[in-house]
Design a protein around this motif. Sequence first.
Motif, short mmCIF file in Angstrom:
data_model
loop_
_atom_site.label_atom_id
_atom_site.label_comp_id
_atom_site.label_asym_id
_atom_site.label_seq_id
_atom_site.Cartn_x
_atom_site.Cartn_y
_atom_site.Cartn_z
N UNK A 34 0.89 -1.01 0.17
CA UNK A 34 0.08 0.10 0.19
C UNK A 34 0.94 1.19 0.02
N UNK A 35 0.93 2.09 -1.05
CA UNK A 35 1.45 3.42 -0.97
C UNK A 35 0.71 4.33 -0.68
N UNK A 36 1.06 5.19 0.11
CA UNK A 36 0.17 6.27 0.77
C UNK A 36 1.09 7.43 1.39
N UNK A 37 0.44 8.41 1.41
CA UNK A 37 1.28 9.70 1.98
C UNK A 37 0.72 9.78 3.32
N UNK A 38 -0.36 8.93 4.03
CA UNK A 38 -0.95 8.88 5.00
C UNK A 38 0.12 8.44 6.17
N UNK A 39 0.32 8.95 7.38
CA UNK A 39 1.17 8.22 8.52
C UNK A 39 0.45 7.35 9.34
N UNK A 40 0.94 6.18 9.74
CA UNK A 40 0.05 5.36 10.62
C UNK A 40 0.78 5.88 11.95
N UNK A 41 -0.13 5.50 13.09
CA UNK A 41 0.36 5.92 14.30
C UNK A 41 1.33 4.87 14.81
N UNK A 42 1.30 3.59 14.34
CA UNK A 42 2.54 3.11 14.94
C UNK A 42 3.05 2.00 13.78
N UNK A 43 4.36 2.35 13.79
CA UNK A 43 4.94 1.52 12.24
C UNK A 43 6.09 0.76 13.07
N UNK A 44 6.04 -0.62 12.86
CA UNK A 44 7.27 -1.55 13.31
C UNK A 44 8.21 -1.56 12.26
N UNK A 45 9.14 -2.26 12.82
CA UNK A 45 10.54 -2.40 12.14
C UNK A 45 10.29 -3.81 11.20
N UNK A 46 10.91 -3.94 10.05
CA UNK A 46 10.97 -5.27 9.38
C UNK A 46 11.74 -6.10 9.72
N UNK A 47 11.47 -7.00 10.63
CA UNK A 47 12.27 -7.93 11.17
C UNK A 47 13.22 -7.21 12.23
N UNK A 48 14.49 -7.28 12.19
CA UNK A 48 15.44 -6.42 13.24
C UNK A 48 15.92 -5.09 12.53
N UNK A 49 15.52 -4.80 11.20
CA UNK A 49 15.68 -3.58 10.61
C UNK A 49 14.87 -2.49 10.95
N UNK A 50 15.46 -1.49 11.50
CA UNK A 50 14.64 -0.21 12.00
C UNK A 50 14.29 0.37 10.66
N UNK A 51 12.99 0.76 10.21
CA UNK A 51 12.78 1.66 9.17
C UNK A 51 12.96 3.09 9.45
N UNK A 52 13.33 3.69 8.13
CA UNK A 52 13.59 5.06 8.60
C UNK A 52 12.39 6.00 8.71
N UNK A 53 12.68 6.98 9.40
CA UNK A 53 11.42 8.22 9.58
C UNK A 53 11.10 8.77 8.03
N UNK A 54 9.83 9.02 7.91
CA UNK A 54 9.52 9.51 6.59
C UNK A 54 9.11 10.94 6.68
N UNK A 55 9.62 11.83 5.88
CA UNK A 55 9.22 13.27 5.86
C UNK A 55 7.76 13.46 5.72
N UNK A 56 7.01 14.48 6.34
CA UNK A 56 5.69 14.71 6.24
C UNK A 56 5.50 14.84 4.50
N UNK A 57 4.38 14.30 4.20
CA UNK A 57 4.10 14.32 2.68
C UNK A 57 4.60 13.48 1.91
N UNK A 58 5.80 12.72 2.29
CA UNK A 58 6.45 11.88 1.43
C UNK A 58 5.72 10.43 1.20
N UNK A 59 5.51 10.03 0.06
CA UNK A 59 4.93 8.65 -0.13
C UNK A 59 5.77 7.37 0.64
N UNK A 60 5.03 6.64 1.30
CA UNK A 60 5.77 5.63 1.84
C UNK A 60 5.00 4.42 1.47
#
Length: 73
Positions: A34-60
């Motif tokens: 799912x590609x979106x510019x919405x931010x989730x309240x809680x995002x987990x890491x992928x396995x043991x890999x921390x996911x980078x912070x996204x900038x406001x308005x950036x597609x994730x």
Amino acid sequence: MAQFQRDFVWTIQKSAALLDSIIKGYPVGTFIFWWTKDRLRSVRDLGNTPLPETKEGETVSFVLDGQKRLTSL
């Protein structure tokens, strides 16, 4: 918005079976993103890999189906 993935609980044997299936050319299912510019309240890491912070308005991209297979790979 709630999280939509369960915790990663695959064993080494299950991950090895996935790799074996890929090597043999067997179907291993689909991945749904799912590609979106919405931010989730809680995002987990992928396995043991921390996911980078996204900038406001950036597609994730969020993994809706296939997270355990991606983490195993």
